[in-house]
Design a protein around this motif. Structure first.
Motif, short mmCIF file in Angstrom:
data_model
loop_
_atom_site.label_atom_id
_atom_site.label_comp_id
_atom_site.label_asym_id
_atom_site.label_seq_id
_atom_site.Cartn_x
_atom_site.Cartn_y
_atom_site.Cartn_z
N LEU A 1 65.73 14.73 4.40
CA LEU A 1 65.14 16.07 4.44
C LEU A 1 64.74 16.53 3.04
N VAL A 2 65.54 16.18 2.04
CA VAL A 2 65.22 16.61 0.68
C VAL A 2 63.94 15.93 0.19
N LEU B 1 65.20 22.31 8.24
CA LEU B 1 65.78 22.23 9.59
C LEU B 1 65.51 23.48 10.41
N PHE B 2 65.61 24.64 9.77
CA PHE B 2 65.57 25.89 10.51
C PHE B 2 64.34 26.74 10.19
N GLY B 3 63.43 26.21 9.36
CA GLY B 3 62.20 26.93 9.07
C GLY B 3 62.42 28.26 8.38
N VAL B 4 63.43 28.31 7.49
CA VAL B 4 63.81 29.56 6.83
C VAL B 4 63.37 29.50 5.37
N ALA B 5 62.74 30.57 4.90
CA ALA B 5 62.27 30.62 3.51
C ALA B 5 63.43 30.67 2.54
N ARG B 6 63.20 30.21 1.32
CA ARG B 6 64.24 30.18 0.30
C ARG B 6 64.89 31.55 0.11
N GLU B 7 64.11 32.63 0.23
CA GLU B 7 64.64 33.97 -0.01
C GLU B 7 65.67 34.39 1.03
N ARG B 8 65.71 33.69 2.15
CA ARG B 8 66.65 34.05 3.22
C ARG B 8 67.79 33.03 3.35
N GLU C 1 71.72 20.93 0.35
CA GLU C 1 71.87 21.54 1.68
C GLU C 1 70.99 22.77 1.84
N VAL C 2 70.76 23.50 0.76
CA VAL C 2 69.82 24.63 0.80
C VAL C 2 68.43 24.14 1.17
N ILE C 3 68.00 23.05 0.54
CA ILE C 3 66.68 22.47 0.83
C ILE C 3 66.64 21.97 2.27
N GLU C 4 67.71 21.32 2.70
CA GLU C 4 67.79 20.87 4.09
C GLU C 4 67.65 22.02 5.07
N ALA C 5 68.38 23.11 4.82
CA ALA C 5 68.36 24.26 5.74
C ALA C 5 66.96 24.84 5.86
N HIS C 6 66.25 24.86 4.75
CA HIS C 6 64.86 25.34 4.76
C HIS C 6 64.03 24.55 5.76
#
Length: 390
Positions: A133-134, A234-241, A227-232
């Protein structure tokens, strides 16, 4: 109760800690789970031993020079398991009909190609290889959407988010994601106190049993940054959230906050078998071998902000996600080189983030629109970091 069809499972990274946990869960459900492919890097004896227990149809070593040893070892053990070697063989197996579920637990960038092959083939993908993912998050998620592959993250944090979100992309109701971090073995130490850290100290994680590379990443907080990059992705969430909370007890694995003020959290003992059981059984729940959580026994749950001065790798990961393109791939590549050098005692602990930052500063990010571009960015970052190590 067992309404779901039996799963034929490929375990990639079978001799590692996650592979061991996966095989433990599989063995608990012989009526519905079967390991049909076991893959390892070059640990032939360990792989043959696993084959004796689990009797897969196929065994694969990444190192083609180990093929004869694997073939002969399986034959001498009286097993019908077929021996294979090399990346192409592994990709063919995970994309083929011998498995419908793939545990992607090969450490590092080496796991990217087999993970992509499984996603393109529409498999259920239990994703523990964060580098996929990264390095190539956009490409991997596009492949999964196009094929109908189901990705269940096996990192405890992302698995917690997966369990808390009724819809993986519930953007209208989602305010933010909170990833928890144990803080690693050096939580609370100042930057100057980390100058003389040894590899032995860095891999002695207080909560999790992991391999040396991942343990060092936990000690630097780079693991949380990845994991922050992965979450972005996996879940389509912007860095700010996406935020990070240090939670030393490692019982709250992550939290999801919604627009109505509700926050959902997933709690459990720090044992990878829980996340793996979720991946194998979802949407059903199956036994993992992990005990329930006794909150009275544990007594308290603490949370604090991460120290980005003492642990700048987390800051670097947020910056790489913000930069986008090839920046996360270069972050990961430089970090792999730096951690390897640290484990070999060639650089100091604080040189890990310094080396990563210098590499990112020297190599500007470009658009990551193909796997070839990402491979070249990965290679360029490795060359730069390796030269810097000397």
């Amino acid at each position: 109760m067992n309404s779901a069809p039996a799963r034929n499972i490929a375990v990639l990274g079978a001799t590692g800690s996650i592979g061991t946990s996966a095989l433990d869960v599989i063995a608990r459900h012989p009526d519905r789970l079967r390991a049909t492919v076991l893959a390892a890097g070059s640990k032939v004896d360990a792989l043959v031993s696993l084959c004796r227990v689990h009797r897969p149809q196929h065994a694969v070593v990444a190192d083609e020079g180990c093929f004869a040893a694997l073939r002969d070892g399986l034959r001498d053990a009286g097993l019908e398991t077929r021996a294979h070697a090399g990346e192409a063989a592994l990709e063919s197996l995970v994309a083929g009909t011998c498995c419908d579920t793939v545990v992607a637990a090969i450490v590092g960038a080496a796991g990217l190609h087999s993970t992509l092959a499984a996603a393109r083939a529409g498999k259920r993908l239990l994703l523990a290889n964060k580098e996929s993912l990264v390095l190539a998050g956009e490409l991997l998620m596009q492949a999964a959407h196009a094929s109908g592959a189901v990705i269940v993250p096996i990192d405890s944090e992302h698995n917690a988010i997966f369990q808390c979100l009724p819809d993986a992309h519930a953007h209208a109701s989602l305010r933010r994601i909170l990833l928890t971090a144990s803080g690693g073995p050096f939580r609370g130490r100042r930057r100057d106190e980390l100058a003389t850290v040894t590899p032995e100290q860095a891999i002695a994680h207080p909560k999790w049993s992991m391999g040396p590379k991942i343990s060092v990443d936990s000690a630097t907080l780079m693991n949380k940054g990845l994991e922050v990059i992965e979450a972005h992705h996996l879940f389509g969430v912007a860095r700010e959230r996406i935020d990070v909370l240090v939670h030393p007890q490692s019982l709250v694995h992550s939290l999801v906050e919604f627009v109505d003020g509700s926050t959902l959290a997933q709690l459990g003992l720090p044992d990878m078998r829980t996340a793996l059981a979720v991946g194998f059984g979802w949407p059903e729940r199956i036994a993992s071998g992990v005990s329930g959580l006794d909150l009275l026994q544990h007594g308290r749950l603490d949370f604090e902000a991460p120290d980005l001065d003492a642990f700048p790798c987390l800051r670097l990961a947020f910056a790489a996600l913000q930069a986008g393109g090839t920046a996360p791939a270069m972050l990961n590549a430089a970090n792999e080189v730096a951690v390897s050098a640290f484990l070999q005692r060639r650089i100091a602990f604080l040189s890990i983030p310094a080396l990563v930052e210098a590499t990112l500063d020297a190599l500007p990010a470009t658009a990551a629109d193909s796997l070839d571009v990402l491979r070249e960015a990965d290679a360029a970052a490795r060359r730069h970091a390796t030269a810097a190590v000397g």
